[in-house]
Design a protein around this motif. Structure first.
Motif, PDB file in Angstrom:
ATOM      1  N   GLU A  62       0.651  -1.177   0.016  1.00  0.00           N
ATOM      2  CA  GLU A  62      -0.076   0.098   0.027  1.00  0.00           C
ATOM      3  C   GLU A  62       1.029   1.153   0.136  1.00  0.00           C
ATOM      4  OE1 GLU A  62      -3.410   2.125   2.892  1.00  0.00           O
ATOM      5  OE2 GLU A  62      -2.809   0.200   3.308  1.00  0.00           O
ATOM      6  N   VAL A  63       0.501   2.070  -0.669  1.00  0.00           N
ATOM      7  CA  VAL A  63       1.316   3.445  -0.802  1.00  0.00           C
ATOM      8  C   VAL A  63       0.700   4.544   0.317  1.00  0.00           C
ATOM      9  CG1 VAL A  63       2.133   5.460  -2.385  1.00  0.00           C
ATOM     10  CG2 VAL A  63       2.043   2.788  -3.284  1.00  0.00           C
ATOM     11  N   ILE A  64       1.376   4.999   0.901  1.00  0.00           N
ATOM     12  CA  ILE A  64       0.878   6.128   1.934  1.00  0.00           C
ATOM     13  C   ILE A  64       1.729   7.412   1.633  1.00  0.00           C
ATOM     14  CG2 ILE A  64       0.885   6.803   4.370  1.00  0.00           C
ATOM     15  CD1 ILE A  64      -0.600   4.002   3.819  1.00  0.00           C
ATOM     16  N   PRO A  65       0.957   8.180   1.214  1.00  0.00           N
ATOM     17  CA  PRO A  65       1.461   9.513   0.559  1.00  0.00           C
ATOM     18  C   PRO A  65       2.156  10.425   1.487  1.00  0.00           C
ATOM     19  CG  PRO A  65      -0.835   9.308  -0.193  1.00  0.00           C
ATOM     20  CD  PRO A  65      -0.512   8.273   0.755  1.00  0.00           C
ATOM     21  N   SER A  66       3.411  10.901   1.087  1.00  0.00           N
ATOM     22  CA  SER A  66       4.091  12.024   1.906  1.00  0.00           C
ATOM     23  C   SER A  66       4.613  13.023   1.083  1.00  0.00           C
ATOM     24  CB  SER A  66       5.406  11.199   2.726  1.00  0.00           C
ATOM     25  OG  SER A  66       6.118  10.708   1.810  1.00  0.00           O
ATOM     26  N   GLU A  67       5.510  14.037   1.697  1.00  0.00           N
ATOM     27  CA  GLU A  67       5.843  15.168   0.906  1.00  0.00           C
ATOM     28  C   GLU A  67       7.323  15.401   1.325  1.00  0.00           C
ATOM     29  OE1 GLU A  67       3.192  18.506   1.336  1.00  0.00           O
ATOM     30  OE2 GLU A  67       1.458  17.187   0.753  1.00  0.00           O
ATOM     31  N   GLY A  68       8.219  15.083   0.389  1.00  0.00           N
ATOM     32  CA  GLY A  68       9.522  15.681   0.483  1.00  0.00           C
ATOM     33  C   GLY A  68      10.335  14.349   1.563  1.00  0.00           C
ATOM     34  N   VAL A  69      11.706  14.708   1.574  1.00  0.00           N
ATOM     35  CA  VAL A  69      12.580  13.785   2.433  1.00  0.00           C
ATOM     36  C   VAL A  69      13.582  14.357   2.988  1.00  0.00           C
ATOM     37  CG1 VAL A  69      13.936  13.244   0.331  1.00  0.00           C
ATOM     38  CG2 VAL A  69      13.995  11.510   1.863  1.00  0.00           C
ATOM     39  N   ILE A  70      14.360  13.730   4.108  1.00  0.00           N
ATOM     40  CA  ILE A  70      15.345  14.447   4.938  1.00  0.00           C
ATOM     41  C   ILE A  70      16.526  14.228   3.949  1.00  0.00           C
ATOM     42  CG2 ILE A  70      16.321  14.795   7.169  1.00  0.00           C
ATOM     43  CD1 ILE A  70      13.431  15.561   7.053  1.00  0.00           C
ATOM     44  N   GLU A  71      17.004  15.062   3.418  1.00  0.00           N
ATOM     45  CA  GLU A  71      18.407  15.124   2.848  1.00  0.00           C
ATOM     46  C   GLU A  71      19.747  14.690   3.830  1.00  0.00           C
ATOM     47  OE1 GLU A  71      18.518  14.467  -0.144  1.00  0.00           O
ATOM     48  OE2 GLU A  71      16.629  15.559  -0.834  1.00  0.00           O
ATOM     49  N   MET A  72      20.562  13.995   3.339  1.00  0.00           N
ATOM     50  CA  MET A  72      21.818  13.551   4.185  1.00  0.00           C
ATOM     51  C   MET A  72      22.471  14.765   4.832  1.00  0.00           C
ATOM     52  SD  MET A  72      21.617  10.560   4.667  1.00  0.00           S
ATOM     53  CE  MET A  72      23.263  10.253   5.301  1.00  0.00           C
ATOM     54  N   SER A  73      22.529  16.122   4.009  1.00  0.00           N
ATOM     55  CA  SER A  73      23.070  17.211   4.248  1.00  0.00           C
ATOM     56  C   SER A  73      22.242  18.118   5.081  1.00  0.00           C
ATOM     57  CB  SER A  73      23.222  18.079   3.094  1.00  0.00           C
ATOM     58  OG  SER A  73      22.165  18.423   2.573  1.00  0.00           O
ATOM     59  N   GLU A  74      21.201  17.901   5.733  1.00  0.00           N
ATOM     60  CA  GLU A  74      20.381  18.428   6.612  1.00  0.00           C
ATOM     61  C   GLU A  74      20.600  18.036   8.085  1.00  0.00           C
ATOM     62  OE1 GLU A  74      16.344  20.053   4.680  1.00  0.00           O
ATOM     63  OE2 GLU A  74      16.647  17.603   4.246  1.00  0.00           O
ATOM     64  N   GLU A  75      20.357  19.051   9.004  1.00  0.00           N
ATOM     65  CA  GLU A  75      20.420  18.902  10.340  1.00  0.00           C
ATOM     66  C   GLU A  75      19.176  18.007  10.708  1.00  0.00           C
ATOM     67  OE1 GLU A  75      20.166  18.610  14.349  1.00  0.00           O
ATOM     68  OE2 GLU A  75      18.729  20.097  13.286  1.00  0.00           O
ATOM     69  N   PRO A  76      19.301  16.830  11.354  1.00  0.00           N
ATOM     70  CA  PRO A  76      17.888  16.208  11.596  1.00  0.00           C
ATOM     71  C   PRO A  76      17.017  16.918  12.338  1.00  0.00           C
ATOM     72  CG  PRO A  76      19.936  14.795  12.102  1.00  0.00           C
ATOM     73  CD  PRO A  76      20.483  16.272  11.831  1.00  0.00           C
ATOM     74  N   MET A  77      17.182  17.337  13.639  1.00  0.00           N
ATOM     75  CA  MET A  77      15.912  17.904  14.170  1.00  0.00           C
ATOM     76  C   MET A  77      15.488  19.153  13.573  1.00  0.00           C
ATOM     77  SD  MET A  77      15.173  16.645  17.061  1.00  0.00           S
ATOM     78  CE  MET A  77      15.843  15.532  18.455  1.00  0.00           C
ATOM     79  N   ALA A  78      16.135  20.011  12.945  1.00  0.00           N
ATOM     80  CA  ALA A  78      15.412  21.005  12.201  1.00  0.00           C
ATOM     81  C   ALA A  78      14.828  20.696  11.116  1.00  0.00           C
ATOM     82  CB  ALA A  78      16.603  22.146  11.921  1.00  0.00           C
ATOM     83  N   ALA A  79      15.469  19.687  10.097  1.00  0.00           N
ATOM     84  CA  ALA A  79      14.590  19.280   9.036  1.00  0.00           C
ATOM     85  C   ALA A  79      13.238  18.440   9.477  1.00  0.00           C
ATOM     86  CB  ALA A  79      15.643  18.332   8.236  1.00  0.00           C
TER      87      ALA A  79
END
Length: 351
Positions: A62-79
């Motif tokens: 089943e496909v569950i829609p989402s928007e965007g992805v956390i990129e490796m260059s991003e700070e985790p908490m902020a992203a």
């Protein structure tokens, strides 16, 4: 234990080969592992790939829609806070809401850990989560779990004691070691060896009746099979994990290069092909799929960013094993005995 069809949320957008390889691995899992997979990600990218593979009508995908992805260059908490509908956030929310029993992600490991802490929370009595990485040993069919493998680079003695407790539960109920042997990674076998944290952690584990602690383990002991659980801080554990993976890759490359040399080598290589396949299965990190994030109130598997379909399949298998063996319930029961011993609640995501 009788198997049931587990429901697992998979971050379809996380990883170097997403979403194609993620979908392929998930599809195989639904066919072979009796699992239902919720593919969390961008439908516009996922659905054409499912149609191309003929899996668009698979009742267990089943496909569950989402928007965007956390990129490796991003700070985790902020992203995570900025991208509230990112695939890893939505996948974690599925577990939190009870729509899935586990989450698997090959995306930003720091974001996966931070997302699990923020959305699932920690188990009561556990101060810090730990990544439990499974490695092969010199004994055929025997594995060792190393924790922490990267979640907490700086650890207090109490954290190490809790890692020993969680490793005991996992080794006993998932890896099948009735009487697991727990060791503390150190520079010598004597209790007085190491820094202050190691000496104190040694005493804490010695005094804890829930931990089958057998003493210090040296570097040469990690893959020897003498121990079922190796406890260390995330800095050392992550170095060991990546070094072991590199050694495995080097060994495979050497075998591929050297065995076919000359006529005898070519004949020998053909005869040894089944053996070489078994060697690859024992030392290839893709065979393990990923590592379980222990200490959070949910089952979360963190896979390599370079994971391809076989690794994703094995990560889903790892999640199903944890579900079938009720690891979370057992951890809740064990950790309840440590309530009231927690220290501060600062979250670290140094991955």
């Amino acid at each position: 234990m009788k198997s049931t069809r587990a429901k697992i949320a998979v971050d379809a957008m996380g990883g170097d080969y997403a979403p194609g390889e993620i979908i392929t691995g998930a599809l195989r899992a639904t066919e072979e592992l009796e699992v239902d997979v919720l593919l969390v990600g961008d439908p516009e990218q996922i659905q054409p790939l499912m149609e191309a593979s003929g899996s668009q009508n698979n009742p267990h995908l089943e496909v569950i829609p989402s928007e965007g992805v956390i990129e490796m260059s991003e700070e985790p908490m902020a992203a995570l806070k900025q991208k509230r509908k990112a695939s890893i956030n939505v996948a974690m929310d599925m577990v939190k809401a009870g729509r899935a029993e586990a989450v698997v992600s090959a995306g930003h490991s720091g974001a996966a850990m931070a997302g699990a802490l923020l959305r699932l929370g920690r188990l009561k009595g556990i101060d810090r989560p730990a990544i439990g990485a499974i490695l092969p040993t010199m004994i055929a069919g025997k594995s060792v779990i190393i924790l922490d493998a990267g979640a907490m680079v700086d650890c207090r003695p109490k954290f190490l004691e809790q890692f020993g407790l969680m490793g005991t539960v996992y080794s006993k109920y998932v890896l099948g070691n009735a009487e697991p042997k727990v060791g503390l990674l150190n520079i010598g076998e004597e209790p007085s060896k190491g820094n202050e944290a190691s000496i104190r952690a040694h005493q804490l584990m010695t005094d804890n009746p829930q931990i089958p602690f057998v003493g210090n383990a040296e570097g040469r002991d990690v893959l020897s099979g003498k121990f079922d659980v190796i406890v260390c801080d995330g800095f050392v554990g992550n170095v060991i994990l990546k070094f072991a993976e590199a050694v495995g890759e080097v060994l495979l490359d050497i075998l591929k290069e050297e065995l076919p040399r000359g006529l005898h080598g070519q004949v020998g290589s053909a005869l040894l092909k089944p053996n070489l396949k078994r060697i690859k299965q024992r030392i290839d990190h893709a065979e393990h799929g990923g590592a379980l994030l222990l200490g959070v109130d949910g089952i979360c598997i963190i896979s390599h960013g370079s994971s391809q379909a076989p690794s994703i399949y094995n990560a889903i298998r790892l999640a199903k094993d944890a579900i079938d063996e009720k690891v979370l319930t057992r951890l809740r029961s064990y950790s309840a005995g440590t309530e009231g011993l927690s220290v501060d609640s600062t979250v670290s995501t140094n991955l």
